[in-house]
Structure formats: structure tokens, C-alpha cells
Design a protein around this motif. Sequence first.
Motif, PDB file in Angstrom:
ATOM      1  N   GLY A 208      -8.026  -0.325  -0.042  1.00 22.73           N
ATOM      2  CA  GLY A 208      -8.285  -1.320  -1.163  1.00 22.73           C
ATOM      3  C   GLY A 208      -7.356  -2.489  -1.289  1.00 22.73           C
ATOM      4  O   GLY A 208      -8.011  -3.489  -1.219  1.00 22.73           O
TER       5      GLY A 208
ATOM      6  N   ALA B 194       0.812  -1.218  -0.119  1.00 23.55           N
ATOM      7  CA  ALA B 194      -0.004   0.051   0.102  1.00 23.55           C
ATOM      8  C   ALA B 194       0.874   1.427   0.081  1.00 23.55           C
ATOM      9  O   ALA B 194       0.470   2.132  -0.878  1.00 23.55           O
TER      10      ALA B 194
ATOM     11  N   LEU C 275      -6.060  -3.558  -8.425  1.00 24.84           N
ATOM     12  CA  LEU C 275      -6.564  -4.393  -7.004  1.00 24.84           C
ATOM     13  C   LEU C 275      -6.679  -5.834  -7.638  1.00 24.84           C
ATOM     14  O   LEU C 275      -6.331  -6.749  -6.884  1.00 24.84           O
TER      15      LEU C 275
ATOM     16  N   ALA D  20      -8.078   1.822 -10.415  1.00 25.90           N
ATOM     17  CA  ALA D  20      -7.884   1.345  -9.173  1.00 25.90           C
ATOM     18  C   ALA D  20      -8.453  -0.158  -9.097  1.00 25.90           C
ATOM     19  O   ALA D  20      -7.671  -1.011  -8.593  1.00 25.90           O
TER      20      ALA D  20
ATOM     21  N   GLY E  26       0.779   3.883  -3.122  1.00 23.95           N
ATOM     22  CA  GLY E  26       0.408   5.202  -2.708  1.00 23.95           C
ATOM     23  C   GLY E  26       1.507   6.329  -2.962  1.00 23.95           C
ATOM     24  O   GLY E  26       1.193   7.426  -3.571  1.00 23.95           O
TER      25      GLY E  26
ATOM     26  N   THR F  93     -11.134   3.098  -3.380  1.00 23.60           N
ATOM     27  CA  THR F  93      -9.625   3.524  -3.858  1.00 23.60           C
ATOM     28  C   THR F  93      -9.830   4.584  -4.748  1.00 23.60           C
ATOM     29  O   THR F  93      -8.841   5.563  -4.986  1.00 23.60           O
TER      30      THR F  93
ATOM     31  N   VAL G 279      -6.134   5.843   1.122  1.00 20.07           N
ATOM     32  CA  VAL G 279      -6.978   5.189   0.471  1.00 20.07           C
ATOM     33  C   VAL G 279      -6.511   3.864  -0.434  1.00 20.07           C
ATOM     34  O   VAL G 279      -7.401   3.086  -0.404  1.00 20.07           O
ATOM     35  N   VAL G 280      -5.345   3.854  -1.065  1.00 18.54           N
ATOM     36  CA  VAL G 280      -4.723   2.764  -1.533  1.00 18.54           C
ATOM     37  C   VAL G 280      -4.756   1.611  -0.514  1.00 18.54           C
ATOM     38  O   VAL G 280      -4.976   0.329  -0.671  1.00 18.54           O
TER      39      VAL G 280
END
Length: 281
Positions: free
Chosen positions: A99, A53, A163, A159, A57, A120, A95-96
Motif C-alpha cells: 500500500g 512501511a 494511506l 488502511a 508494519g 493493505t 502488505v503495508v
Amino acid sequence: MTADVSEFHYGLVTPIAAYLMACLGAVLALRCTTRSIGRRHGEKRFGWLALGAVSLGCGIWTMHFIAMIGFSVDGALVSYDTGRTVLSLFVAIAVVAVGVFLVGYRGSGPVTLGTAGVLTGLGVAAMHYLGMTAMNTGGSVHYDTTVVVLSVVIAVVAATAALWAAVSISAVWATIGASLVMGAAVSTMHYTGMAAVSVHVAQMQTGGQSSTSLLAFLLLMLAGPVAALILAAAIVMFDPEVVGGQRDWADADTPAAPAPIPQPWHPTGHQQSLTDRRYTP
């Protein structure tokens, strides 16, 4: 009056550098997430997901910030608020992380993947526009609503794809290919958002963009995220499973199977040579 704006004040240097940083963050995040798959111990899985993450990010934020260095307004000096710029970095990582942890612990089912992708993507878009509020042009910044919505849609799609790739792709070359696509998607989202921007200034200023001040700000702001990416790259490079796909966590996380116990040899009642003797139950 409406000023002329440019995304490429320094030519192709900033978009290429920004794209490469986005790719670096993506490939590190994918390999770290791959490393977490199959982990039974929550602490070790948490560590790899957290590193992934942070990598993704920092990669997204660094891409955005380097690209913004190339942004210029004709007749205005562009500067940035340090506090909001740093805040946008933490928003990107947070936020990353939402997710990555969702798909890392709950898998890539349609509901989980859709929820994580939307959250995300909206967060990445929020990071972008929060970073835009850190920009000071001496005038007012306006946005084309339609183009802004398009940029948010691109962020959500990018996003979600990122993911999905994080939990579905494990081969090294496939990961590199996916990271190139992800870097392109993040860059597309950024430049689409910037296409929505128009700047209105009350009075044109003499002189252009201050290269010296922007370069100093660039070095200061990029020091932390780039250091984090270098550290993550070192961890990934020296981990055999991440690089070569060797599933070595099984030996570390699960007890080894006991060695088979040989059965005693029993005589069979007739003469046997030593080479004919067998262990029988």
C-alpha cells in the motif's frame, strides 16, 4: 465446554501499551512518507518509503501482539507458536509495503488509493487471523462470521485512511493527530476481531495463565520490532525535513541555479560621479 475468555487479563496495561505502539508506528510511517514526497531520485524515495512501511508494519504487529498478551482463557494455558508469530510479522510488513509504495509512487488518486487500501486492509486482517492461529489453548477456537467480516471492513477503512493521510498530511501536528486516530482504528479492528472469538475446551485445566512464560515470549518476540521502531524514530528525529517540514531535498537532488552574471559597465558619454554609475547592458 465453552470457556470464559478475557481480553484484559492484565487490566488496562496491555490495551494502552498496544495503542501507543500503534500510534508510534503510524506517526513514523507518516513522517517517512512525507519525506519521500518530492524526491526525484528513485533510490532515496524507495528508502524512505521502505522505512515507513517497516515502521507501520511493526507498529501494527506490535499492537496486535501486546494486546494478545492480555488474552486469557479461563481454565486453559495459552501459548504461542513462534514460527507462525514471526510469519505474521513479515506478513504485516509486506502488505503495508504494498500500500505504501502504491500511493508513494502513484499518488492518492481514487483508483490507486482504493486498490492500495483494500489490499493493505485485507493483509492486516490476514496478519491478525494468522497470528490467532499461532495461539494454542488446548481446545478449539471458533469465530462469529459476522463479527469477523466487520473487523475486516474496519481494517480496510483504517488502511485506506492511513494511506490517504500518508500522502496528504505534511504538518507535524496534523501528523500526530492523524496517528492518534490511526492507532485507535487499528486497536478497534483488533478488539473487534477478538470479540468474534470463542474457545471450546474438552477439559478445564487447573491454574491460570502463565505470566512467566508469556512474559518471556513477549520479550523475545518484541525485541526485533521494537528495535526497528527505535531506529526509525532516531532517523526521523535527526532529519530536519521530517521534523520541521523543511523541504531541504531540493538542494540535494537538483542542481543549484547558476548565480547571475553581472553585466559590464559602459560609460554613458557624460560625466558621472562614482555613486551615479550603473551597470547597463
